[in-house]
Write a protein that holds these residues in place. Structure first.
Motif, PDB file in Angstrom:
ATOM      1  N   ASP A   1       4.110 -10.269  -1.365  1.00  0.00           N
ATOM      2  CA  ASP A   1       4.465  -8.994  -0.557  1.00  0.00           C
ATOM      3  C   ASP A   1       5.765  -9.407   0.749  1.00  0.00           C
ATOM      4  O   ASP A   1       5.121  -9.322   1.905  1.00  0.00           O
ATOM      5  CB  ASP A   1       3.087  -8.788   0.161  1.00  0.00           C
ATOM      6  CG  ASP A   1       3.339  -7.521   1.010  1.00  0.00           C
ATOM      7  OD1 ASP A   1       4.164  -6.516   0.719  1.00  0.00           O
ATOM      8  OD2 ASP A   1       2.469  -7.194   1.784  1.00  0.00           O
ATOM      9  N   TYR A   2       6.888  -9.651   0.242  1.00  0.00           N
ATOM     10  CA  TYR A   2       7.913 -10.031   1.272  1.00  0.00           C
ATOM     11  C   TYR A   2       9.328 -10.027   0.883  1.00  0.00           C
ATOM     12  O   TYR A   2       9.194  -9.841  -0.458  1.00  0.00           O
ATOM     13  CB  TYR A   2       7.506 -11.617   1.944  1.00  0.00           C
ATOM     14  CG  TYR A   2       7.592 -12.580   0.949  1.00  0.00           C
ATOM     15  CD1 TYR A   2       8.851 -13.218   0.691  1.00  0.00           C
ATOM     16  CD2 TYR A   2       6.582 -12.769   0.098  1.00  0.00           C
ATOM     17  CE1 TYR A   2       8.866 -14.367  -0.203  1.00  0.00           C
ATOM     18  CE2 TYR A   2       6.566 -13.990  -0.776  1.00  0.00           C
ATOM     19  CZ  TYR A   2       7.938 -14.546  -0.941  1.00  0.00           C
ATOM     20  OH  TYR A   2       7.841 -15.431  -2.051  1.00  0.00           O
TER      21      TYR A   2
ATOM     22  N   ILE B   1       7.115 -13.440   6.237  1.00  0.00           N
ATOM     23  CA  ILE B   1       5.673 -14.077   6.358  1.00  0.00           C
ATOM     24  C   ILE B   1       5.455 -14.553   7.779  1.00  0.00           C
ATOM     25  O   ILE B   1       4.461 -14.772   8.336  1.00  0.00           O
ATOM     26  CB  ILE B   1       5.747 -15.166   5.203  1.00  0.00           C
ATOM     27  CG1 ILE B   1       5.688 -14.410   3.769  1.00  0.00           C
ATOM     28  CG2 ILE B   1       4.210 -15.812   5.198  1.00  0.00           C
ATOM     29  CD1 ILE B   1       5.890 -15.398   2.405  1.00  0.00           C
TER      30      ILE B   1
ATOM     31  N   GLN C   1      -0.100 -13.322   1.372  1.00  0.00           N
ATOM     32  CA  GLN C   1       1.101 -12.453   1.286  1.00  0.00           C
ATOM     33  C   GLN C   1       2.232 -13.444   0.347  1.00  0.00           C
ATOM     34  O   GLN C   1       2.876 -12.782  -0.447  1.00  0.00           O
ATOM     35  CB  GLN C   1       1.647 -12.681   2.806  1.00  0.00           C
ATOM     36  CG  GLN C   1       3.185 -11.500   2.815  1.00  0.00           C
ATOM     37  CD  GLN C   1       3.457 -11.319   4.148  1.00  0.00           C
ATOM     38  OE1 GLN C   1       2.726 -11.813   5.340  1.00  0.00           O
ATOM     39  NE2 GLN C   1       4.491 -10.717   4.529  1.00  0.00           N
TER      40      GLN C   1
END
Length: 256
Positions: free
Chosen positions: A220-221, A227, A215
């Motif tokens: 992707d955050y 996370i 991640q």
């Protein structure tokens, strides 16, 4: 450098998780490849101009070798052109296929006996083959040969436990997984350690870390706390502690 992540064919997917190919044709470059804990041992073939060194062990590796569970971070140091093919193995096969105690090669490697018939055949065929595709087929044939000879001794119940941990990204309790398999918790822990070289709890922590690393890598955050909570860490300090244990860096310094 060119990188490929190849999905294994169905014939070997029961015991091979992924196939990675790293290629570089530049003879005037120095390459460093970092590797972190991912829960899987592997079989590696390497063809280099000047050899491959594993840091921090400072070991020059043979053409074909096994590596065990990587717990502490390592780096592969390569000068010049190279081809590296890695068969990432499900950890339940190491003991049965190769007749070694998995725990004995945690953070270490296993060198094959060149006099062994299968290994002698493998090296000869790899030397004669020219394409990456051919080399992958040759290594696949060797692993299939091991599987056909030794499949009756594989612990498929432990493989199912491994799959549960992968599917839940290390977030389901070990007691719950043992219950699904109708295992006493101590029996499950003992058999898991025997087959994989790790306790189920250690393995789950590695898979949880890998999910957070993926991640972080693909960004992707929106913030690090995303996370933390999406991957089941109790708080940010817990996440930082686990991440640093497996990479040697904090999440922030890793991103730079």
């Amino acid at each position: 450098m060119n990188y490929q992540n190849i999905v294994p064919e169905d014939s070997i997917s029961l015991f091979v998780k992924n196939i990675w190919v790293f290629e570089n044709e530049n003879k005037n470059i120095h390459t460093t490849l970092p590797f972190f804990a991912d829960g899987c041992p592997g079989l590696m073939f390497q063809q280099t101009d000047h050899g491959l060194i594993v840091k921090p062990h400072d070991k020059k590796m043979p053409e074909v070798f096994l590596y065990g569970q990587t717990i502490l971070p390592i780096e592969l140091e390569i000068s010049g052109a190279f081809l590296i093919i890695v068969f990432q193995l499900y950890p339940y096969v190491l003991k049965t296929f190769f007749d070694i105690q998995p725990q004995s090669i945690n953070d270490n490697c296993y060198y094959f006996d060149d006099t062994e018939e299968d290994i002698s055949w493998l090296k000869k065929q790899l030397e004669l083959s020219e394409s990456v595709k051919d080399k992958i087929e040759i290594i696949s044939k060797l692993l299939l040969r091991y599987f056909e000879k030794k499949k009756e001794n594989l612990d498929f119940e432990i493989r199912q436990g491994i799959e549960y941990i992968f599917q839940t990204k290390g977030q389901e309790s070990i007691r719950s997984i043992a219950g699904k398999l109708k295992f006493n918790i101590r029996t499950f822990e003992r058999r898991f350690l025997t087959e994989t070289g790790l306790t189920p709890k250690q393995f789950a922590k590695i898979i949880q870390f890998q999910a957070s690393l993926d991640q972080l890598t693909v960004k992707d955050y929106e913030k690090h706390t995303d996370i933390v909570y999406q991957n089941g860490f109790s708080d940010q300090s817990h996440f930082i502690k686990v991440f640093k244990a497996f990479t040697g860096k904090t999440p922030k310094s890793f991103e730079k």
